[in-house]
Design a protein around this motif. Sequence first.
Motif, short mmCIF file in Angstrom:
data_model
loop_
_atom_site.label_atom_id
_atom_site.label_comp_id
_atom_site.label_asym_id
_atom_site.label_seq_id
_atom_site.Cartn_x
_atom_site.Cartn_y
_atom_site.Cartn_z
N ALA A 292 0.81 -1.22 0.00
CA ALA A 292 0.00 0.00 0.00
C ALA A 292 0.85 1.27 0.00
CB ALA A 292 -0.94 0.00 1.20
N ILE A 293 2.11 1.17 0.42
CA ILE A 293 2.95 2.37 0.41
C ILE A 293 3.88 2.40 -0.81
CG2 ILE A 293 2.82 2.75 2.89
CD1 ILE A 293 5.76 1.73 3.03
N ALA A 294 3.64 1.51 -1.75
CA ALA A 294 4.42 1.54 -3.01
C ALA A 294 4.22 2.89 -3.67
CB ALA A 294 3.96 0.42 -3.93
N LYS A 295 5.26 3.41 -4.28
CA LYS A 295 5.22 4.75 -4.86
C LYS A 295 4.02 4.96 -5.77
CE LYS A 295 8.06 8.19 -7.25
NZ LYS A 295 7.04 9.18 -7.00
N GLU A 296 3.71 3.99 -6.62
CA GLU A 296 2.59 4.13 -7.56
C GLU A 296 1.27 4.28 -6.82
OE1 GLU A 296 4.66 1.20 -7.59
OE2 GLU A 296 6.06 2.36 -8.80
N LYS A 297 1.08 3.49 -5.76
CA LYS A 297 -0.17 3.57 -4.99
C LYS A 297 -0.28 4.91 -4.26
CE LYS A 297 -1.68 -1.00 -4.69
NZ LYS A 297 -2.74 -1.78 -4.15
N ILE A 298 0.82 5.31 -3.63
CA ILE A 298 0.82 6.58 -2.90
C ILE A 298 0.59 7.74 -3.87
CG2 ILE A 298 2.29 8.16 -1.57
CD1 ILE A 298 1.13 5.81 0.06
N ASP A 299 1.24 7.70 -5.02
CA ASP A 299 1.06 8.77 -6.00
C ASP A 299 -0.40 8.88 -6.44
OD1 ASP A 299 3.70 9.44 -5.85
OD2 ASP A 299 4.28 8.54 -7.76
N THR B 143 2.39 12.95 5.44
CA THR B 143 2.16 11.52 5.20
C THR B 143 2.91 11.05 3.96
OG1 THR B 143 0.01 11.64 6.28
CG2 THR B 143 0.37 9.77 4.82
N LYS B 144 2.94 11.89 2.95
CA LYS B 144 3.67 11.53 1.73
C LYS B 144 5.17 11.36 2.04
CE LYS B 144 4.01 12.56 -3.14
NZ LYS B 144 3.54 13.39 -4.23
N LYS B 145 5.72 12.28 2.82
CA LYS B 145 7.13 12.19 3.20
C LYS B 145 7.38 10.95 4.05
CE LYS B 145 7.85 17.18 3.32
NZ LYS B 145 7.99 18.33 4.22
N ARG B 146 6.46 10.69 4.95
CA ARG B 146 6.62 9.54 5.86
C ARG B 146 6.57 8.22 5.08
NH1 ARG B 146 7.01 8.69 11.17
NH2 ARG B 146 5.89 6.95 12.07
N THR B 147 5.68 8.12 4.12
CA THR B 147 5.60 6.88 3.33
C THR B 147 6.88 6.69 2.52
OG1 THR B 147 4.39 7.99 1.54
CG2 THR B 147 3.07 6.80 3.18
N ALA B 148 7.46 7.77 2.04
CA ALA B 148 8.73 7.66 1.29
C ALA B 148 9.82 7.15 2.23
CB ALA B 148 9.11 9.01 0.70
#
Length: 104
Positions: free
Chosen positions: A5-12, A90-95
Amino acid sequence: MNVEAIAKEKIDAWFAEWTVLEAKIHTAHDTRNGEAKGLMEEAIVLFDRLVQEAGDEVLPINGIDRLAFIQAKPGQYACYRQLDELFKETKKRTARLRLQVTKG
C-alpha cells in the motif's frame, strides 16, 4: 504496515486524488461558495482510506489528534490547511518507510 500500500505508484494515486480535491477546496474557500465543508468531508474520507490501507505507521506526529481537530470543523480554513499539511507529511513519511523497507 502494508508494504504494498505504500508503493510509490499507490501513494502517487492517493495524492493525485488529493491534489484535485485540494484545488477545489482552495477555490471554495477563496470564493466562499459554501462548498468547502462538503469537499473537506470527501478529503477526510480519502485520508482515512489511505491510512486504513497503508497502516497507522504512515500517520505523522499527532496525526490522530490533528485529524480529530479537522473532523470537528471541516468547513474552517484552518482545518483545510491542517489537512493539507497532514497529506504532505504523510507523503514524506511513506517515502521514508519505503526506504527503510528496501534497506531492511
